[in-house]
Design an enzyme around this catalytic site. Structure first.
Site, mmCIF file in Angstrom:
data_model
loop_
_atom_site.group_PDB
_atom_site.id
_atom_site.type_symbol
_atom_site.label_atom_id
_atom_site.label_comp_id
_atom_site.label_asym_id
_atom_site.label_seq_id
_atom_site.Cartn_x
_atom_site.Cartn_y
_atom_site.Cartn_z
ATOM 1 N N ASP A 163 0.840 -1.204 0.000
ATOM 2 C CA ASP A 163 0.000 0.000 0.000
ATOM 3 C C ASP A 163 0.876 1.255 0.000
ATOM 4 O O ASP A 163 1.643 1.494 0.941
ATOM 5 C CB ASP A 163 -0.865 -0.077 1.277
ATOM 6 C CG ASP A 163 -1.966 0.933 1.298
ATOM 7 O OD1 ASP A 163 -1.963 1.854 0.456
ATOM 8 O OD2 ASP A 163 -2.847 0.821 2.177
ATOM 9 N N GLY A 213 -5.073 3.361 -7.985
ATOM 10 C CA GLY A 213 -5.235 3.514 -9.425
ATOM 11 C C GLY A 213 -4.383 4.610 -10.039
ATOM 12 O O GLY A 213 -4.523 4.917 -11.222
ATOM 13 N N ASP A 234 -10.515 4.053 -1.403
ATOM 14 C CA ASP A 234 -11.078 3.018 -0.521
ATOM 15 C C ASP A 234 -12.598 2.888 -0.642
ATOM 16 O O ASP A 234 -13.330 3.875 -0.669
ATOM 17 C CB ASP A 234 -10.755 3.349 0.942
ATOM 18 C CG ASP A 234 -9.290 3.139 1.256
ATOM 19 O OD1 ASP A 234 -8.488 2.984 0.322
ATOM 20 O OD2 ASP A 234 -8.949 3.132 2.450
HETATM 21 C C1 GLA Z 1 -5.429 2.124 2.899
HETATM 22 C C2 GLA Z 1 -5.947 0.995 2.014
HETATM 23 C C3 GLA Z 1 -6.984 0.197 2.785
HETATM 24 C C4 GLA Z 1 -6.369 -0.351 4.062
HETATM 25 C C5 GLA Z 1 -5.778 0.787 4.904
HETATM 26 C C6 GLA Z 1 -4.972 0.257 6.062
HETATM 27 O O1 GLA Z 1 -6.437 3.063 3.204
HETATM 28 O O2 GLA Z 1 -6.478 1.503 0.820
HETATM 29 O O3 GLA Z 1 -7.484 -0.866 1.981
HETATM 30 O O4 GLA Z 1 -5.376 -1.272 3.721
HETATM 31 O O5 GLA Z 1 -4.911 1.602 4.105
HETATM 32 O O6 GLA Z 1 -4.382 1.290 6.805
#
Ligand code: GLA
Length: 413
Positions: A163, A213, A234
């Site tokens: 991430d 993306g 998200d």
């Molecule tokens: C981001 C990701 C989520 C999750 C959080 C965890 O927001 O997009 O899917 O993994 O981090 O902190």
């Protein structure tokens, strides 16, 4: 650091390139799949499993993961295809003097947890960031990529969600504050670096990119070894979020195929206040999109109707169809959208979705088969009632608000 904070700072830098070209370039539109890389060792069909974030967020513990594994087995979900049990953010502890990362007190023994999950016929996934910290502010992999990949492999990890998060302010914005193109190159290089580290372990590990993306990840994801890549921000457990993410997938179908999947984010089925229709539509459309099916609900307290949705074998079969062709939106009329998906053996799936919040069954929608390239009545199976139906041109369909008609035509003509 919260993602929203990171993003709001990042937006200041990552502004659109602006109107720099005089002549509009008209892209050649094609629905044919993009195939540059060989089919990888893993994820020949979209990965299925469960992830801790959507329900537990930062509260998740070892016990929750074990419970989830137990429930995947007890509910029949494992046998329906849900095999990955993915620990999301907040498992990370500190690095020792040798730089080796340890899990925190919520996860006392990661190797033992992996052994437990594997003993149930399941696989274990984990989470990190290419930056110094994860989105929730825990220790991440910057400058420790090889070490972390080896650690995951030594534990028996089968899936990594990587991430972007703090890599944005700590590296991209720090090192190239006014050069968006350079920032994007750094991002791609960071994903490539972890791919090489994972590959060097020799262990088959599904590689999931989470960078919302940015920079049309679907174009370069396969080149950095990704098996799936998030296409949007998200997801949340409400209709607006689900429907807007769905619409953002239009145009991405050709980038998906065996081993490489667009990821419209994890499932919210069974979370929040989603109605039964909304849960069914969410699941139907993620299956149409050949999306990874990672449930994100409270498995030990799952209601029977939610279990029935998540284990609908006919709908799962659409998602997992071996051709790997993602659905495209055939047409929209008013508040109704019609999506179609080519399936193996000449079969086809059709989803007719009523996005209207107040349009009920009182004035039916007329489905045009002609617009779907179908020129005679078609026998079909309604995948939610299990009944056989016949589709005819311009037939009236009564679909309740936020509900869907999902059908499979055995071999379309
Ligand atoms: C981001 C990701 C989520 C999750 C959080 C965890 O927001 O997009 O899917 O993994 O981090 O902190």
């Amino acid at each position: 650091m919260r993602l929203s904070m990171v993003l709001s700072v990042a937006v200041l830098v990552l502004c659109p390139l602006g109107s720099q070209s005089q002549k509009p370039v008209v892209p050649k539109v094609t629905q044919e799949p993009v195939r540059k890389q060989a089919v990888p060792r893993v994820a020949h069909t979209p990965p299925m499993g469960w992830n801790s974030w959507n329900f537990f967020a930062g509260r998740v513990t070892d016990k929750d993961i074990r419970n989830a594994a137990d429930q995947l087995v007890a509910s029949g979900m494992r046998d329906a295809g849900y095999v990955y049990v993915n620990i999301d953010d907040t498992w990370e502890g500190e690095r020792d003097a040798n730089g080796v990362l340890h899990s925190n007190s919520k996860f006392p023994d990661m190797k033992a947890l992996a052994d437990y999950v594997h003993s149930k016929g399941l696989k274990l996934g984990i989470y990190s960031s290419p930056g110094p910290k994860t989105c929730a502010g825990y220790e991440a992999s910057l400058d420790h990529e090889v070490q972390d990949a080896q650690l995951y492999a030594s534990w028996g990890i089968d899936y990594l969600k990587y991430d972007l998060c703090s890599f944005i302010p700590a590296v991209m914005m720090q090192q190239a504050p006014n050069d968006k193109a350079a920032q994007m190159r750094m991002m791609v290089a960071a994903y490539d670096k972890m791919d090489k580290a994972l590959t060097a372990t020799g262990r088959p590990i599904v590689y999931s990119l989470c960078q919302y993306g940015w920079d049309a990840v679907w174009e370069w994801g396969p080149e950095v070894g990704a098996n799936l890549w998030r296409t949007t921000g998200d997801i949340q457990a409400n209709w607006q979020s689900i429907y807007s993410i769905l619409n953002e997938q239009a145009g991405l179908a050709r980038y998906a195929g065996p081993g490489y999947w667009n990821d419209p984010d994890m499932l919210e089925v069974g979370n929040g206040n989603l109605s039964l229709a909304e849960n069914q539509t969410h699941f139907s459309m993620w299956a149409m999109l050949a999306a990874p099916l990672l449930a994100g609900n409270d498995l030990p307290n799952m209601k029977p109707e939610i279990r029935a949705i998540l284990t609908n074998r006919d709908v799962i079969a659409i998602d997992q169809d071996r051709l790997g062709r993602e659905a495209t939106r055939a047409y929209s009329e008013g508040e109704v959208d019609v999506w179609t998906r080519k399936l193996s053996g000449g079969a086809m799936a059709i989803a007719v979705l009523n996005a209207g919040s107040d349009r009920y069954a009182t004035h039916p929608f007329h489905l045009s088969l002609t617009k779907l390239g179908l020129h005679r009545p078609q026998k079909a199976k309604d995948l939610w009632t299990g009944k056989e139906i016949v589709l005819t041109d311009n037939m009236p369909l009564e679909i309740a608000s936020h509900d869907v008609l999902l059908v499979r035509i055995p071999a379309s003509k």
